[in-house]
Design a protein around this motif. Sequence first.
Motif, PDB file in Angstrom:
ATOM      1  N   ARG A   1       0.848  -1.195   0.000  1.00  0.00           N
ATOM      2  CA  ARG A   1       0.000   0.000   0.000  1.00  0.00           C
ATOM      3  C   ARG A   1       0.883   1.244   0.000  1.00  0.00           C
ATOM      4  N   GLY A   2       0.255   2.402  -0.165  1.00  0.00           N
ATOM      5  CA  GLY A   2       0.912   3.685   0.054  1.00  0.00           C
ATOM      6  C   GLY A   2       2.165   3.898  -0.764  1.00  0.00           C
ATOM      7  N   LEU A   3       3.197   4.418  -0.087  1.00  0.00           N
ATOM      8  CA  LEU A   3       4.450   4.725  -0.764  1.00  0.00           C
ATOM      9  C   LEU A   3       5.089   3.486  -1.379  1.00  0.00           C
ATOM     10  N   GLY A   4       5.100   2.377  -0.635  1.00  0.00           N
ATOM     11  CA  GLY A   4       5.734   1.169  -1.149  1.00  0.00           C
ATOM     12  C   GLY A   4       5.079   0.676  -2.422  1.00  0.00           C
TER      13      GLY A   4
ATOM     14  N   ALA B   1      13.354  11.365   2.874  1.00  0.00           N
ATOM     15  CA  ALA B   1      12.426  11.790   3.922  1.00  0.00           C
ATOM     16  C   ALA B   1      11.179  12.277   3.197  1.00  0.00           C
ATOM     17  N   PRO B   2      10.227  11.369   2.939  1.00  0.00           N
ATOM     18  CA  PRO B   2       9.083  11.734   2.104  1.00  0.00           C
ATOM     19  C   PRO B   2       7.942  12.345   2.916  1.00  0.00           C
ATOM     20  N   ALA B   3       7.151  13.151   2.246  1.00  0.00           N
ATOM     21  CA  ALA B   3       5.881  13.612   2.807  1.00  0.00           C
ATOM     22  C   ALA B   3       4.807  13.283   1.786  1.00  0.00           C
ATOM     23  N   ALA B   4       3.878  12.405   2.167  1.00  0.00           N
ATOM     24  CA  ALA B   4       2.838  11.974   1.242  1.00  0.00           C
ATOM     25  C   ALA B   4       1.664  11.436   2.042  1.00  0.00           C
TER      26      ALA B   4
ATOM     27  N   THR C   1      -0.572   8.596   3.075  1.00  0.00           N
ATOM     28  CA  THR C   1      -0.651   7.141   3.148  1.00  0.00           C
ATOM     29  C   THR C   1      -1.606   6.782   4.282  1.00  0.00           C
ATOM     30  N   ARG C   2      -1.720   5.492   4.578  1.00  0.00           N
ATOM     31  CA  ARG C   2      -2.559   5.103   5.722  1.00  0.00           C
ATOM     32  C   ARG C   2      -2.068   5.732   7.011  1.00  0.00           C
ATOM     33  N   MET C   3      -0.746   5.947   7.131  1.00  0.00           N
ATOM     34  CA  MET C   3      -0.185   6.517   8.345  1.00  0.00           C
ATOM     35  C   MET C   3      -0.457   8.011   8.461  1.00  0.00           C
ATOM     36  N   THR C   4      -0.659   8.670   7.310  1.00  0.00           N
ATOM     37  CA  THR C   4      -0.734  10.137   7.345  1.00  0.00           C
ATOM     38  C   THR C   4      -2.022  10.693   6.759  1.00  0.00           C
ATOM     39  N   GLU C   5      -3.011   9.844   6.484  1.00  0.00           N
ATOM     40  CA  GLU C   5      -4.203  10.322   5.791  1.00  0.00           C
ATOM     41  C   GLU C   5      -4.963  11.380   6.586  1.00  0.00           C
TER      42      GLU C   5
ATOM     43  N   GLY D   1     -10.138  17.974 -14.178  1.00  0.00           N
ATOM     44  CA  GLY D   1     -10.183  18.678 -15.441  1.00  0.00           C
ATOM     45  C   GLY D   1      -9.457  20.001 -15.445  1.00  0.00           C
ATOM     46  N   SER D   2      -9.088  20.478 -14.277  1.00  0.00           N
ATOM     47  CA  SER D   2      -8.357  21.739 -14.205  1.00  0.00           C
ATOM     48  C   SER D   2      -6.978  21.566 -14.804  1.00  0.00           C
ATOM     49  N   PRO D   3      -6.494  22.570 -15.540  1.00  0.00           N
ATOM     50  CA  PRO D   3      -5.138  22.452 -16.112  1.00  0.00           C
ATOM     51  C   PRO D   3      -4.061  22.395 -15.037  1.00  0.00           C
ATOM     52  N   ASN D   4      -4.399  22.788 -13.813  1.00  0.00           N
ATOM     53  CA  ASN D   4      -3.428  22.770 -12.717  1.00  0.00           C
ATOM     54  C   ASN D   4      -3.659  21.610 -11.754  1.00  0.00           C
ATOM     55  N   ALA D   5      -4.452  20.626 -12.188  1.00  0.00           N
ATOM     56  CA  ALA D   5      -4.776  19.508 -11.305  1.00  0.00           C
ATOM     57  C   ALA D   5      -3.499  18.770 -10.894  1.00  0.00           C
ATOM     58  N   PHE D   6      -3.224  18.747  -9.620  1.00  0.00           N
ATOM     59  CA  PHE D   6      -2.029  18.079  -9.114  1.00  0.00           C
ATOM     60  C   PHE D   6      -2.258  17.776  -7.645  1.00  0.00           C
ATOM     61  N   ASP D   7      -2.267  16.513  -7.305  1.00  0.00           N
ATOM     62  CA  ASP D   7      -2.429  16.098  -5.908  1.00  0.00           C
ATOM     63  C   ASP D   7      -1.046  16.086  -5.277  1.00  0.00           C
ATOM     64  N   ALA D   8      -0.694  17.148  -4.589  1.00  0.00           N
ATOM     65  CA  ALA D   8       0.660  17.307  -4.063  1.00  0.00           C
ATOM     66  C   ALA D   8       1.029  16.254  -3.038  1.00  0.00           C
ATOM     67  N   MET D   9       0.028  15.644  -2.389  1.00  0.00           N
ATOM     68  CA  MET D   9       0.322  14.664  -1.349  1.00  0.00           C
ATOM     69  C   MET D   9       0.204  13.218  -1.830  1.00  0.00           C
ATOM     70  N   ALA D  10       0.035  13.014  -3.121  1.00  0.00           N
ATOM     71  CA  ALA D  10      -0.036  11.653  -3.648  1.00  0.00           C
ATOM     72  C   ALA D  10       1.307  10.951  -3.474  1.00  0.00           C
ATOM     73  N   PRO D  11       1.328   9.711  -3.002  1.00  0.00           N
ATOM     74  CA  PRO D  11       2.603   9.008  -2.818  1.00  0.00           C
ATOM     75  C   PRO D  11       3.381   8.823  -4.115  1.00  0.00           C
ATOM     76  N   GLU D  12       2.688   8.811  -5.244  1.00  0.00           N
ATOM     77  CA  GLU D  12       3.363   8.632  -6.532  1.00  0.00           C
ATOM     78  C   GLU D  12       4.337   9.765  -6.844  1.00  0.00           C
ATOM     79  N   ASN D  13       4.177  10.904  -6.179  1.00  0.00           N
ATOM     80  CA  ASN D  13       5.093  12.025  -6.416  1.00  0.00           C
ATOM     81  C   ASN D  13       6.505  11.740  -5.897  1.00  0.00           C
ATOM     82  N   VAL D  14       6.604  10.884  -4.896  1.00  0.00           N
ATOM     83  CA  VAL D  14       7.898  10.583  -4.282  1.00  0.00           C
ATOM     84  C   VAL D  14       8.674   9.541  -5.094  1.00  0.00           C
TER      85      VAL D  14
END
Length: 307
Positions: A20-23, A203-206, A208-212, A223-236
């Motif tokens: 799950r999560g980051l892993g 040292a990630p910040a995202a 996950t189950r631990m930080t939801e 649909g926004s041109p700026n759509a970006f989930d900054a806390m998504a684990p995939e960013n790390v």
Amino acid sequence: MGSAPLLCEGRVVIVTGAGRGLGRAHALAYAAEGARVVVNDLGVGLDGSPGPGSPARQVVEEIRAAGGEAVAHGGDIATAEGAASLVRTALETYSRLDTLVNNAGFLRDRMLVNLDEDDWDAVMRVHLKGHFLPLKHAVAHWRTEAKAGRTPRARIVNTSSGAGLLGSVGQGNYSAAKAGIIGLTLVAAAETARYGVQVNAIAPAARTRMTEDTFAATMAAPGSPNAFDAMAPENVSPLVVWLGSDACAGVTGRVFEAEGGRITVMEGWRPGPSADKGARWTPAEAGDTAVRLLAGAEVPGVVYGAQ
């Protein structure tokens, strides 16, 4: 024009806590870059193997459905046998091991005066011992390879936290374990370089189950041109994939903070203002000197939750 070469083509990668999560995000990202992945997660059946409903097995199925190669491992990597079997799974399935990503962990948050010994031991066991034992068994294999004249281009990516860098109120056990992982990373980088191993930490910040509860979705409207989930684990994961690849040659003993679209090289303890009397101080002299030195020192970062 041909497509760009895959960053981890031919590499075999272990990711712990990858159900799950980051892993999970790391495992999928490695597979997308051509790696064959050993997906470790402790969600196991009664016989200790990952059953059809285990999170590890589900991630393996995702990777295979996308055309990749993966195998599940359900052992407890905070035990010597579990860590050894993890490395054996990679070697017996794919005949090699190139990268270890130590990611498994959980939380048992309490203020220090309410923190039970069992809560302290459990977090230390999973985070710190759960990093040390897979690292030890992976390095033992790579050392054998190096001594046989087959020096690997091996990579280890450890998972610390901002809590390990600055501390976090209510997370004394977690902060201590994550700080310990940084120390382990520095020592491992120094000791294993001779065997062709590079060791770094993130040292990630995202979310996950631990930080939801801490990190709510921050994504713009669909649909926004700026759509970006900054806390998504995939960013790390892109940084983790790079650190586990041949492309990061020469980078070792470093700690990176990764959050959203930001990557930061963290700079750890180093000498600041200093004074040398050349003889023993009296307590009063030591105190006066300390106050003077502190006046010229950088102010430390604020402990998470202290404000």
